[in-house]
Design an enzyme around this catalytic site. Structure first.
Site, PDB file in Angstrom:
ATOM      1  N   THR A 146       0.825  -1.210   0.000  1.00 33.02           N
ATOM      2  CA  THR A 146       0.000   0.000   0.000  1.00 33.02           C
ATOM      3  C   THR A 146       0.861   1.262   0.000  1.00 33.02           C
ATOM      4  OG1 THR A 146      -1.664  -1.181   1.272  1.00 33.02           O
ATOM      5  CG2 THR A 146      -1.720   1.214   1.427  1.00 33.02           C
TER       6      THR A 146
ATOM      7  N   ARG B 290     -13.239  -8.525  -1.267  1.00 31.18           N
ATOM      8  CA  ARG B 290     -12.781  -8.075   0.052  1.00 31.18           C
ATOM      9  C   ARG B 290     -12.335  -6.617  -0.006  1.00 31.18           C
ATOM     10  NH1 ARG B 290      -7.332  -6.154   1.644  1.00 31.18           N
ATOM     11  NH2 ARG B 290      -7.072  -6.615   3.856  1.00 31.18           N
TER      12      ARG B 290
ATOM     13  N   GLY C 277     -10.244  -3.782   2.250  1.00 31.83           N
ATOM     14  CA  GLY C 277      -9.338  -3.639   3.388  1.00 31.83           C
ATOM     15  C   GLY C 277      -9.536  -2.310   4.100  1.00 31.83           C
ATOM     16  N   ASP C 278      -8.509  -1.881   4.822  1.00 34.92           N
ATOM     17  CA  ASP C 278      -8.643  -0.656   5.616  1.00 34.92           C
ATOM     18  C   ASP C 278      -8.377   0.613   4.799  1.00 34.92           C
ATOM     19  OD1 ASP C 278      -5.883  -1.507   5.466  1.00 34.92           O
ATOM     20  OD2 ASP C 278      -5.417   0.079   6.886  1.00 34.92           O
TER      21      ASP C 278
ATOM     22  N   THR D 192      -0.668   1.211   6.622  1.00 35.78           N
ATOM     23  CA  THR D 192      -0.374   0.088   5.729  1.00 35.78           C
ATOM     24  C   THR D 192      -0.166  -1.158   6.577  1.00 35.78           C
ATOM     25  OG1 THR D 192       1.177  -0.809   4.109  1.00 35.78           O
ATOM     26  CG2 THR D 192       2.091   0.709   5.731  1.00 35.78           C
ATOM     27  N   GLY D 193      -0.651  -2.283   6.080  1.00 34.54           N
ATOM     28  CA  GLY D 193      -0.479  -3.514   6.849  1.00 34.54           C
ATOM     29  C   GLY D 193      -1.641  -4.462   6.656  1.00 34.54           C
TER      30      GLY D 193
END
Lengths: 323, 323
Positions: free
Chosen positions: A185, A213, A215-216, A236-237
């Site tokens: 990211t 899906r 993500g954040d 990021t992660g």
């Protein structure tokens, strides 16, 4: 050989206000194999430098933080080294679904897109959602259609496949693609001379993801947050942990409600709360005084900052850093 | 005639721990026309009673808060009076895109679906995402496919159209559908005898929405949050504001970082922060001691609670409430 700490964070203090600051990341993860690939390492460092230079030149000339964040992230979206835009990783079925978000600290306004498949610059689509729709988050084909209706550059889904091939060619050792697997990211937070903070994040998401899906990265409060009163944050992660722990907003809440500093707040969330929960990743952020934080609990994080005419970029922890 | 306050909130204090508590909402908004429609009012009050009874019977018998929240929300999803499941409002193109989320306070685990079009019970799909996928948020056709792969009951998209017709028939005055326009989201928060909190939210989203807009209901930290250390929260209202202000998590952050009570935290967020920003809506919540809060800054909010064998339901503010 220098030791690489698994957890690391640092802060650069700034005494002056009414100045500019910029901080970026290009993903966090276990990128230890990069240590033995000088060519790949040089390519990443050069890309981070170039990204910083783009944002810096806008801020230095009195440009808005929104413009700096957009231009910096657009460059990173076009650079196939990163898991965003052109370099987005593939889903389980070989398609590419991109997420991005933007937030402005002056207005607490925000925009985001999730799972777009035909937009060259998802960060610009997120800005269009913020500025030219009554909504905050649009996803899938609706988000594609909205971006197209706003005149954004649309690409054939194959555009992202080509990027993947190019990425593999670019690395002498062929290890660049696996390195950024899951955690490539990109993000940028900027403070302009008017004192306004903007934060943005863009990603291809989790490699091999299924079932559309999200993500954040496109979730305000999770992957991105900005508030002039506190800070701007880009994460990021492992996105699922960042959503469950509302990571980006949590840093701001600690600053506002506990009167903690930016670095104390960011480190508490990344090194204590998130680590305890088993969540891998990191963040970059800055506050209205131009204090900068970069905190991560993985082996490394592509990152860099620019302020007072000074730029620095990093990949690993303390062991390889230059202050 | 009693006056109806535009802003209202209340708290029921509980001295005992190791007991159960349940609180629900069926949307907040400007539902003033309901005051002159006794038939519709009775139908809503009866539906809220029935919903509470379902959750209460599970908690009373030592059942888990997750089961209570799921069963309560499934009932509300099946009842066409509410803008969730069967009664979901239509998008701009006449389709139906449903959002739901769930979070457990014991594990800080969560699941959500956005924009599902063929799932009868989106709340159960959210639970499946939480328990049987590595993800937190799935959207669109991917979320449909995941729900189907888990054996959930799938329906023809027409199922929701039929519900709309039925809803219009049900109201003598034909005003029920407009009443729940935009703000008929349902939510439930439960505390079981084991001391575990679960929060869930389900909605058809904003009436006439375009471009696959996602609101706050499937966003953990915005529309739904749960943490045994602090509280469980379910929100309803103008979703874009709830996302930008991370409303559900913000209540928890105020409790944790400022040591404020549940009611003080909830009221500050809904009556101060959100109102100042121009965000209409409300929330229901409870803490680990069984204290219950229902706070809203609109004319009314369908809501009710159950604890210690006592149930109460409400639609408008103080003026029409029975304590």
């Amino acid at each position: 050989m220098l030791l690489c700490s698994l957890t690391f964070s640092f802060v650069i203090f700034q005494e002056h206000t009414n100045n500019y600051a910029l901080v970026i990341h290009g993903g966090a993860g276990n990128m230890s194999r990069l240590k033995h690939d000088t060519l790949a390492m040089k390519a990443y460092r050069a890309a981070l430098e170039e990204a910083l230079e783009i944002g810096e030149s806008i801020l230095k000339n009195g440009g808005k933080s929104l413009k700096a964040v957009e231009a910096t992230i657009r460059y990173m979206e076009d650079n196939p080294l990163f898991n965003a835009g052109k370099g987005a990783v593939a889903t389980a079925t070989g398609t590419h679904e991109l997420d991005a978000s933007i937030m402005q600290g002056a207005t607490i306004n925000a925009g985001a897109v999730g799972g777009v498949t035909r937009v060259r610059h998802p960060i610009t689509a997120a800005i269009e959602v913020m500025n030219n729709s009554p909504h905050v988050l649009l996803v899938g084909e609706g988000a594609n259609a909205f971006a197209e209706s706003r005149g954004l550059e649309m690409v054939d889904p194959d555009y992202f496949n080509v990027a993947k091939k190019k990425r593999n060619e670019k690395s002498g050792s062929g290890i660049i693609a696996p390195i950024i697997d899951k955690m490539g990211t990109v993000g940028c937070v900027a403070l302009d001379k008017m004192g306004n903070i903007t934060a943005g994040t863009s990603t291809g998401g989790m490699s091999g993801k299924k079932w559309n899906r999200i993500g954040d990265s496109p979730i305000i409060g999770a992957g991105t947050y900005a508030n002039n009163k506190t800070c701007g944050i880009s994460c990021t992660g492992h996105g699922e942990f960042f959503i469950r722990y509302a990571v980006a907003y949590d840093v701001s809440a600690l600053m506002e409600y506990r009167q903690w500093s930016l670095s104390k707040s960011a480190n508490f969330v990344i090194q204590e709360k998130l680590k305890k929960a088993g969540g891998n990743g990191g963040l970059v952020g800055l506050d209205a005084k131009g204090n900068i934080v970069m905190s991560f609990n993985t082996a490394g994080m592509f990152r860099g900052y620019s302020k007072n005419g000074h730029r620095e970029t990093f990949v690993f922890g303390k062991g390889t850093m230059k202050f």
